[in-house]
Enzyme design. Structure first.
Site, PDB file in Angstrom:
ATOM      1  N   ASP A 180      -7.821 -19.401 -29.802  1.00  0.00           N
ATOM      2  CA  ASP A 180      -7.055 -20.398 -29.056  1.00  0.00           C
ATOM      3  C   ASP A 180      -6.419 -21.395 -30.029  1.00  0.00           C
ATOM      4  O   ASP A 180      -7.132 -22.130 -30.712  1.00  0.00           O
ATOM      5  CB  ASP A 180      -7.980 -21.133 -28.076  1.00  0.00           C
ATOM      6  CG  ASP A 180      -7.214 -22.001 -27.079  1.00  0.00           C
ATOM      7  OD1 ASP A 180      -6.134 -22.497 -27.423  1.00  0.00           O
ATOM      8  OD2 ASP A 180      -7.726 -22.182 -25.962  1.00  0.00           O
ATOM      9  N   SER A 219      -7.239 -25.396 -19.082  1.00  0.00           N
ATOM     10  CA  SER A 219      -6.659 -26.419 -19.929  1.00  0.00           C
ATOM     11  C   SER A 219      -6.854 -27.795 -19.266  1.00  0.00           C
ATOM     12  O   SER A 219      -7.982 -28.172 -18.961  1.00  0.00           O
ATOM     13  CB  SER A 219      -5.188 -26.088 -20.198  1.00  0.00           C
ATOM     14  OG  SER A 219      -4.699 -26.769 -21.313  1.00  0.00           O
ATOM     15  N   HIS A 250      -4.951 -19.143 -25.870  1.00  0.00           N
ATOM     16  CA  HIS A 250      -5.113 -20.206 -24.876  1.00  0.00           C
ATOM     17  C   HIS A 250      -4.979 -19.667 -23.459  1.00  0.00           C
ATOM     18  O   HIS A 250      -5.731 -20.065 -22.567  1.00  0.00           O
ATOM     19  CB  HIS A 250      -4.086 -21.306 -25.133  1.00  0.00           C
ATOM     20  CG  HIS A 250      -4.366 -22.582 -24.399  1.00  0.00           C
ATOM     21  ND1 HIS A 250      -5.574 -23.245 -24.473  1.00  0.00           N
ATOM     22  CD2 HIS A 250      -3.592 -23.321 -23.554  1.00  0.00           C
ATOM     23  CE1 HIS A 250      -5.535 -24.339 -23.726  1.00  0.00           C
ATOM     24  NE2 HIS A 250      -4.353 -24.402 -23.153  1.00  0.00           N
TER      25      HIS A 250
END
Length: 278
Positions: A229, A124, A257
């Site tokens: 995601d 991320s 995710h």
């Protein structure tokens, strides 16, 4: 939006469950006047730096990797980025280039710890900083693995961020894990600061986070992305693959995710094979 918030909180809960039960000792050092918390696991000659996501910590974001990916062949270093986890206080400082600053500080951390050559595992926001670090310090980066990362903020992303900005709309169950780490006041301040900064990047920089850095990445690069995601849609992983020369893209069909926390055995196997492939 409630289900999306729930998935984000589950990320923290899953990571912390993995981390508890490990015997990894906490350490701290000063870099650029900032107290940085970090952990080292494993004893291998090959070294990789793990880079957490937004408000992420060693405990919440890399429990399964510190416990099961590190070993006799692989040393993992993981940090709490400035203003997150036990690298707080001081509070997180957001700016339009905060992820570039994270990359620079991470590189200085590894220099302080006397690691000259290492790979990067970034999730991320940590994946974004890993991309930037690999572009800026190619002499130090062996291999690069990123997942759930994005090089830009799109119209679709803005809607996602706006939908999760107000923590007062979260249930107590959803807020509890983050409040346990940060307390209510700082959690609210840091989360809103993160969302607002991404929105500023969208409005003031046309959404460009690090698009120009991708062409500068020369190390072997693996992009892993969950097809489902909800936070960083698959198009982001595809964009990275198209713009990083020679990169590999692995799509986990059922992945969301936090693929490294939901499917740690499969994820760790993919990463290990990539890191040790000649």
């Amino acid at each position: 939006m409630a289900s999306r918030r729930s998935r984000l909180i589950n990320t923290f809960q899953q990571g912390i469950r993995w981390f508890h039960g490990s015997n990894i000792a906490q350490r701290q050092t000063m870099v650029e006047g900032l107290p940085l918390n970090y952990e080292v696991a494993g004893g291998g000659k090959k070294v990789a730096l793990c880079m957490p996501g937004a408000l992420g910590t060693i405990q919440s974001d890399f429990g399964p990797q510190m416990k099961s990916l590190a070993g006799k062949n692989l040393t993992l270093v993981c940090w709490d980025p400035p203003g997150y986890g036990k690298s707080w206080p001081p509070p997180r400082q957001y700016s339009l280039d905060f992820l570039h600053r994270d990359a620079a500080i991470a590189a200085l951390l590894m220099k302080t710890l006397k690691y000259d050559k290492y790979s990067l595992l970034g999730w991320s926001d940590g994946g974004i900083s890993a991309l930037i670090l690999a572009a800026a310090y190619p002499q130090h980066v062996d291999k690069l693995v990123v997942w759930g990362a994005n090089a830009y903020v799109s119209d679709q992303d803005v809607k996602i961020y706006e939908g999760i900005r107000d923590i007062n709309k979260w249930s107590q169950r959803m807020r509890a894990p983050l409040e346990a780490i940060y307390g209510t006041e700082y959690f609210k301040e840091a989360w809103e600061g993160w969302v607002d900064t991404l929105l500023h990047i969208y409005h003031e920089k046309g959404g460009d986070i690090c698009k120009g850095d991708l062409a500068k990445i020369t190390c072997s690069t693996l992009i892993i992305h969950g097809a489902k995601d909800p936070v960083a849609p698959l198009s982001h992983g595809q964009y990275l693959h198209e713009n990083i020369k020679g990169s590999q893209l692995v799509i986990m069909d059922e992945g969301k995710h936090n693929i490294h926390l939901r499917s740690p055995e499969e994820f760790n196997k993919i990463v290990y094979q990539f890191l040790f492939k000649e």
